[in-house]
Design a protein around this motif. Structure first.
Motif, PDB file in Angstrom:
ATOM      1  N   TRP A 292       0.832  -1.203   0.000  1.00  0.00           N
ATOM      2  CA  TRP A 292       0.000   0.000   0.000  1.00  0.00           C
ATOM      3  C   TRP A 292       0.872   1.260   0.000  1.00  0.00           C
ATOM      4  CZ3 TRP A 292      -5.259  -0.910  -0.258  1.00  0.00           C
ATOM      5  CH2 TRP A 292      -6.103   0.200  -0.113  1.00  0.00           C
ATOM      6  N   THR A 293       1.916   1.253   0.833  1.00  0.00           N
ATOM      7  CA  THR A 293       2.810   2.410   0.926  1.00  0.00           C
ATOM      8  C   THR A 293       3.560   2.635  -0.380  1.00  0.00           C
ATOM      9  OG1 THR A 293       3.085   2.091   3.311  1.00  0.00           O
ATOM     10  CG2 THR A 293       4.765   3.400   2.179  1.00  0.00           C
ATOM     11  N   LEU A 294       4.084   1.564  -0.967  1.00  0.00           N
ATOM     12  CA  LEU A 294       4.798   1.673  -2.239  1.00  0.00           C
ATOM     13  C   LEU A 294       3.879   2.189  -3.341  1.00  0.00           C
ATOM     14  CD1 LEU A 294       6.874  -1.634  -2.168  1.00  0.00           C
ATOM     15  CD2 LEU A 294       7.822   0.683  -2.203  1.00  0.00           C
ATOM     16  N   THR A 295       2.654   1.689  -3.360  1.00  0.00           N
ATOM     17  CA  THR A 295       1.714   2.084  -4.403  1.00  0.00           C
ATOM     18  C   THR A 295       1.331   3.546  -4.272  1.00  0.00           C
ATOM     19  OG1 THR A 295       0.859  -0.184  -4.403  1.00  0.00           O
ATOM     20  CG2 THR A 295      -0.458   1.477  -5.525  1.00  0.00           C
ATOM     21  N   ARG A 296       1.087   3.986  -3.038  1.00  0.00           N
ATOM     22  CA  ARG A 296       0.753   5.393  -2.812  1.00  0.00           C
ATOM     23  C   ARG A 296       1.909   6.302  -3.270  1.00  0.00           C
ATOM     24  NH1 ARG A 296      -2.912   7.364   0.727  1.00  0.00           N
ATOM     25  NH2 ARG A 296      -1.362   8.663   1.778  1.00  0.00           N
ATOM     26  N   ALA A 297       3.124   5.901  -2.958  1.00  0.00           N
ATOM     27  CA  ALA A 297       4.278   6.708  -3.362  1.00  0.00           C
ATOM     28  C   ALA A 297       4.398   6.777  -4.880  1.00  0.00           C
ATOM     29  CB  ALA A 297       5.550   6.134  -2.743  1.00  0.00           C
ATOM     30  N   HIS A 298       4.150   5.641  -5.539  1.00  0.00           N
ATOM     31  CA  HIS A 298       4.256   5.620  -6.999  1.00  0.00           C
ATOM     32  C   HIS A 298       3.146   6.447  -7.645  1.00  0.00           C
ATOM     33  CE1 HIS A 298       5.335   4.030 -10.935  1.00  0.00           C
ATOM     34  NE2 HIS A 298       4.047   3.782 -11.160  1.00  0.00           N
ATOM     35  N   VAL A 316     -10.235   3.323 -10.257  1.00  0.00           N
ATOM     36  CA  VAL A 316     -10.925   3.389  -8.966  1.00  0.00           C
ATOM     37  C   VAL A 316     -10.059   2.776  -7.865  1.00  0.00           C
ATOM     38  CG1 VAL A 316     -12.926   2.569  -7.666  1.00  0.00           C
ATOM     39  CG2 VAL A 316     -13.220   3.449  -9.996  1.00  0.00           C
ATOM     40  N   ILE A 317      -9.446   1.634  -8.147  1.00  0.00           N
ATOM     41  CA  ILE A 317      -8.584   1.006  -7.143  1.00  0.00           C
ATOM     42  C   ILE A 317      -7.465   1.957  -6.744  1.00  0.00           C
ATOM     43  CG2 ILE A 317      -6.951  -0.880  -6.728  1.00  0.00           C
ATOM     44  CD1 ILE A 317      -8.687  -2.567  -8.671  1.00  0.00           C
ATOM     45  N   ALA A 318      -6.845   2.580  -7.724  1.00  0.00           N
ATOM     46  CA  ALA A 318      -5.750   3.505  -7.446  1.00  0.00           C
ATOM     47  C   ALA A 318      -6.223   4.680  -6.601  1.00  0.00           C
ATOM     48  CB  ALA A 318      -5.149   4.004  -8.760  1.00  0.00           C
ATOM     49  N   ARG A 319      -7.399   5.190  -6.883  1.00  0.00           N
ATOM     50  CA  ARG A 319      -7.904   6.324  -6.109  1.00  0.00           C
ATOM     51  C   ARG A 319      -8.245   5.931  -4.684  1.00  0.00           C
ATOM     52  NH1 ARG A 319     -11.302   9.234 -10.994  1.00  0.00           N
ATOM     53  NH2 ARG A 319      -9.742  10.859 -11.416  1.00  0.00           N
ATOM     54  N   VAL A 320      -8.715   4.712  -4.476  1.00  0.00           N
ATOM     55  CA  VAL A 320      -8.958   4.245  -3.111  1.00  0.00           C
ATOM     56  C   VAL A 320      -7.636   4.167  -2.353  1.00  0.00           C
ATOM     57  CG1 VAL A 320      -9.714   2.287  -1.703  1.00  0.00           C
ATOM     58  CG2 VAL A 320     -11.085   3.013  -3.670  1.00  0.00           C
ATOM     59  N   LEU A 322      -4.887   5.876  -2.908  1.00  0.00           N
ATOM     60  CA  LEU A 322      -4.404   7.225  -2.637  1.00  0.00           C
ATOM     61  C   LEU A 322      -5.205   7.927  -1.546  1.00  0.00           C
ATOM     62  CD1 LEU A 322      -3.532   8.705  -6.146  1.00  0.00           C
ATOM     63  CD2 LEU A 322      -1.974   8.374  -4.221  1.00  0.00           C
ATOM     64  N   ALA A 323      -6.489   7.582  -1.430  1.00  0.00           N
ATOM     65  CA  ALA A 323      -7.358   8.287  -0.484  1.00  0.00           C
ATOM     66  C   ALA A 323      -7.226   7.760   0.941  1.00  0.00           C
ATOM     67  CB  ALA A 323      -8.813   8.171  -0.933  1.00  0.00           C
ATOM     68  N   SER A 324      -6.542   6.654   1.139  1.00  0.00           N
ATOM     69  CA  SER A 324      -6.443   6.061   2.472  1.00  0.00           C
ATOM     70  C   SER A 324      -4.993   5.720   2.777  1.00  0.00           C
ATOM     71  CB  SER A 324      -7.304   4.795   2.553  1.00  0.00           C
ATOM     72  OG  SER A 324      -7.153   4.171   3.808  1.00  0.00           O
ATOM     73  N   GLU A 325      -4.536   6.089   3.960  1.00  0.00           N
ATOM     74  CA  GLU A 325      -3.151   5.815   4.333  1.00  0.00           C
ATOM     75  C   GLU A 325      -2.923   4.353   4.682  1.00  0.00           C
ATOM     76  OE1 GLU A 325      -1.898   8.414   7.402  1.00  0.00           O
ATOM     77  OE2 GLU A 325      -2.107  10.253   6.210  1.00  0.00           O
TER      78      GLU A 325
END
Length: 546
Positions: A292-298, A316-320, A322-325
């Motif tokens: 999750w952390t790697l994906t948010r950073a990317h 949609v998956i990507a936005r979810v 990004l919207a949640s830590e």
């Protein structure tokens, strides 16, 4: 098939790379030599093998003057360095790459060479098929690109080329690669194809595409060393994939190919994010957090135009994410990542009434569900399968989706089980009427009896459930069903059988949450299923790269 206009003699170098693959490397080399006189040389680069591979190659070269063996003294740890060795050693005007555990089908080189010559193309590409072994089931890779002969004067004119990140189903002009200094990343660099392909496209070649099968990619999921593209259990695999995707984007953008760069990001959302999200529930909590952390950073580098270009499920998956830590809604994300996609309840709305992911994430819009054709909607169907000696029944429940289902008017559902290894083999369950589960429930239910005779006749096998929903407005939707869990569900059941003595049925949920069914007739069949299951649970080591 391309029209035969003749091919030149001795114009192609085939670079075969291998490491500790004595069981397969000679078959790969022979498939290259069997391409005929167009192949001037086969350069087999052995990456410091310890299993006798080099000796096998030297013995083969003793009787074959077109085979040259290059033996590395230090293992590179990846596929890029030995391929670069092959580029440096090549003497023919054209070259192509082959991995030691794959093969070139007959006529592959001629088909690519004819297309390259006819259209004066620096790159010619054809269809690759993934062949599952030992079953032999084949799946075409990016079939839409290779449906018919075509020429792209520049990659930007056919942006879908970004999705074909393989280097092995293509023929390259050797001087084109050398003039533009196009090489693979050195050393251990997983997904080196991503970077190499980006460098090729960034150089702006003319590309000729042919519908011919030019490469057979062997997928051995039970191998002792999984290729890195199959071994996704470690979070380092995802870290490597995001880094390769980042570099590919930077290469394209740096070359001024902004449209191709955006397409590369759209491909990441549609392919990579969906594929890994389907499997996230299989990992432990620390892996999920790291992913999750790697994906948010990317994804933090993406802008709105990047998201807008991607199809809805990955977007949609990507936005979810990004919207949640912290990781959240993993079962629901898994269903959305399925192919076809399923958007499961709950169906929330923003204060203004617009569809959103959830009440606490109104910044993740689902407005696409109001405008997409019904045949493309992520409709959610739940499935219950309870094996019983007195009769097995399949119960299906279709969910409303922001009023679109009721508007279309559900009528019937057709159900069939498709053989996992041979999609041409189907067992039709039947057709049933979809009826409202209860007034105002927002669901429709159908129940079908499941005969097991046809399933058992195929022997020990796995079957995937496929559905076709039909509506009063004339539309239809082909989809799969979410496997419901609960008491008596998704458990192995042994049923008495007059023909086989015993019939083992095991409904289960796939990685994407879809209902599938394992069937094993007779004691031997049941034992074979259990042996295969055990083999999948045994630990494996990963191959250096793929």
């Amino acid at each position: 098939m391309e029209e035969d206009t003749g091919t030149s003699t001795g114009t192609v170098t085939v670079v075969v790379i291998g490491y500790d693959d004595a069981a397969h490397v000679t078959a790969a080399v022979r498939s290259a030599l069997a391409q005929g006189p167009a192949v001037r040389e086969v350069i087999a680069v052995d990456d410091c093998s310890t299993d006798g591979s080099a000796g096998l190659l030297e013995a083969l070269a003793a009787g074959e003057p077109r085979l040259r063996v290059v033996r590395r003294t230090v293992n590179s740890g990846g596929c890029g360095t030995p391929r670069n060795d092959g580029i440096d050693a090549a003497t023919a005007p054209y070259l192509m790459f082959l991995d030691s555990d794959d093969v070139l089908p007959p006529g592959a080189v001629d088909a690519l060479l004819r297309a390259a010559g006819r259209h004066d193309a620096q790159v010619a590409a054809g269809l690759c098929v993934r062949r599952e072994l030992p079953s032999g089931r084949e799946t075409p890779w990016q079939p839409g690109l290779y449906a018919r002969p075509a020429v792209a004067e520049h990659p930007a004119g056919r942006r879908r080329l970004v999705h074909d990140t393989l280097c092995v189903n293509k023929l390259y002009r050797t001087d084109f690669l050398r003039a533009h200094r196009i090489r693979f990343p050195e050393g251990r660099f997983p997904y080196e194809d991503f970077v190499f392909t980006a460098r090729v496209l960034a150089a702006g070649p003319r590309l000729a595409l042919v519908p011919d099968r030019v490469y057979v990619w062997h997928v051995r999921r039970t191998a002792d060393r999984l290729s890195i593209s199959l071994d996704r259990a470690g979070v380092d695999n995802w870290r490597a994939r995001t880094e390769a995707a980042r570099q590919a984007y930077d290469i394209l953008l740096g070359a001024g190919e902004k449209r191709l760069a955006r397409e590369a990001r759209a491909k990441f959302l549609e392919h990579e994010v969906r594929m890994y999200a389907r499997e996230l529930e299989l990992r432990d909590a620390s892996h999920r957090r790291a992913w999750w952390t790697l994906t948010r950073a990317h994804l933090a580098a993406y802008d709105e135009a990047d998201f807008a270009r991607a199809p809805a499920p990955g977007r949609v998956i990507a936005r979810v994410v990004l919207a949640s830590e912290e990781p959240r809604d993993l079962p629901r994300l898994r269903e959305l990542a399925a192919r076809p996609s399923r958007l499961c309840p709950p169906y929330a709305r923003a204060p203004g009434g617009a569809p959103v992911w959830s009440a606490d994430l109104p910044q993740v819009p689902l407005d696409h569900v109001l405008t997409r054709p019904l045949r493309l909607l992520p409709l959610a169907v739940d499935a219950e399968l309870r094996p019983r000696a007195r009769g097995t029944r399949l119960r299906l429940v279709l969910h409303e989706l922001y009023g679109r289902v009721a508007e279309a008017g559900p009528r019937t559902v057709e159900a069939a089980f498709v053989h996992r290894e041979n999609a041409r083999t189907r067992t039709v369950v039947g057709t049933a009427v979809l009826r409202p589960s209860s007034p105002g429930s927002g669901t429709w239910t159908a129940v079908l009896p499941l005969g097991t005779r046809a399933l058992a006749a195929a022997g020990a096998a796995t079957w995937d459930l496929r559905l076709r929903l039909r509506f009063a407005d004339g539309s239809a939707r082909d989809t799969t069903a979410h496997a419901m869990a609960g008491p008596g569900l998704l458990t192995r059941t042994a049923l008495p059988s007059l023909r086989h003595g015993v019939l083992l049925l095991h409904p289960y949920a796939t990685h994407s949450g879809s209902l599938a069914l394992r069937v094993a007739p007779g004691p031997r069949g049941a034992a074979a299923v259990l042996r295969r299951r055990l083999s999948r649970l045994l630990p494996r080591t990963a191959a250096p790269a793929r």
